[in-house]
Motif scaffolding. Sequence first.
Motif, short mmCIF file in Angstrom:
data_model
loop_
_atom_site.label_atom_id
_atom_site.label_comp_id
_atom_site.label_asym_id
_atom_site.label_seq_id
_atom_site.Cartn_x
_atom_site.Cartn_y
_atom_site.Cartn_z
N UNK A 66 4.51 15.55 -51.06
CA UNK A 66 3.96 15.33 -52.40
C UNK A 66 3.25 16.59 -52.88
N UNK A 67 2.48 17.21 -52.00
CA UNK A 67 1.73 18.42 -52.36
C UNK A 67 2.69 19.53 -52.78
N UNK A 68 3.74 19.73 -51.95
CA UNK A 68 4.71 20.78 -52.23
C UNK A 68 5.39 20.52 -53.58
N UNK A 69 5.75 19.25 -53.82
CA UNK A 69 6.41 18.91 -55.09
C UNK A 69 5.46 19.11 -56.26
N UNK A 70 4.21 18.70 -56.07
CA UNK A 70 3.22 18.84 -57.16
C UNK A 70 2.95 20.31 -57.48
N UNK A 125 5.07 22.66 -57.11
CA UNK A 125 6.29 23.07 -57.79
C UNK A 125 6.33 22.64 -59.25
N UNK A 164 2.58 27.34 -51.02
CA UNK A 164 2.70 26.13 -50.21
C UNK A 164 2.22 26.40 -48.80
N UNK A 191 6.66 27.57 -61.29
CA UNK A 191 7.35 26.30 -61.00
C UNK A 191 8.20 26.58 -59.77
N UNK A 192 8.21 25.62 -58.85
CA UNK A 192 8.90 25.84 -57.58
C UNK A 192 9.76 24.62 -57.26
#
Lengths: 229, 225
Positions: A126-130, A132, B50, B65-66
Amino acid sequence: MDKFAEAFGYLFSLDRELVQIIGVTLKMSFFSTLISCLLGFPMGAAIAAKKFKGRRTAKRILSTLTGLPPVVAGLIVYMLFTRYGPFGSLNVLFTVKAMVIAQVILITPIVASLSSAVIEGNCRTIRETAIGMGLDGKKTFALYLTENRTALFSVLLTAFGRSIAEVGAVSIVGGNIQWKTRVMTTAIMLETNKGNFSFALALGIILLIIALIINIGASLISGEEPCDD
Amino acid sequence: MIKALNLKKTYGEKTVLELDELCVSDGEALVIVGPNGSGKSTLLKILAGVIEPTQGSVEGVEGLRYVPQQSYAFKRTVLENCMLSAEGSRKEKQRKSLEILERLGLSELADKKATGLSGGEKQRLAIARALVEPCRLLLLDEPTASADVEAAELIEDTLAQYKKATSCTIIMTTHSPKAAMGIADRVLIMNKGRRAELGTPEQVLRAPESAWAKSFIAGWSLDEN
């Protein structure tokens, strides 16, 4: 069998005292669950997802507190709110408020610990997606909770179940006062000691019915399905 | 300009990334290629914030944005997923989201639960979420990895159009020569966490300097572009 018949007699006659006891029990359980979840969910999310100094220690303390004996929690609240205690002037001892405070001390670590375990399962993704998506910390934090809402609802029900079944702490700080702080569990204990088994049994049946309703609600909301194909 | 200096990432004894310097100009598209385990994704994750590098620093990363390699879909509808990263009023968010979903061939699935999407659809959704608002830096980790031929073309076309229409800096990893040649201003070939080649697509993919890069490129059909 006679005792069972009498117990059902109490249930169907809607005995005034019985109704009052159920009301106090539900009020106490509702507020203690609500406060515990409001404190425990963010605490669990923070421990699962945030990197901070002392995180491991916080986790250990939390795990230890999940095993806190109810009578000890009751004793702590009693000492804090007794007439000569640090918060004696608030006059909350032997009220439902004191019972809720004791319950919150008991249940919050359980809620925090269970929710932390739940959120730990997917917080990295979730953190990685957020990150992003360019979401800020607050929105990411909200996603930890909303994405795990089904599992967290089960945690809430566990907390409610724990709260409604509690007897040690609430009898110490509530005093089991008739028409005031008497709840189902303390009433069962008292009526059993008095030999009034039918009234105790009626309360026990209601307690079981409430537990059943909670479980049905939990499985309906979590969409529980059998494992076999 | 994005500037990465003396980047190093180790896991225990193992060094997975060791890059002395990497500069990417504003509006430039850098495509990173290399075999599995060459450190491409690690580099992107460090640039995205990240993961932390063991050593070194990154400057100039703003408004990013990733799109990670494994795309996650939130437990909402496809449209709501996209609206999460859109800005403005609810109506505006909805309009912008539907527009980008349409471009990526997902508009018919807008009201469907995103968790039920296939891997390729989830990846397109992740790209839609990244492109719904203009950004300064777009990091894409193998955006066509789970896509079929048609979807891969759609993604590549969308990215090429996006590059033309905006001044966004793009850093993308890929195993697809077409994607590399189609979008890249420069290509970085990585091997064992280090830079093997860096230059324009023509220089690097058609006439690589090192023998290793030559053999790596040999398997690619560059004329399909």
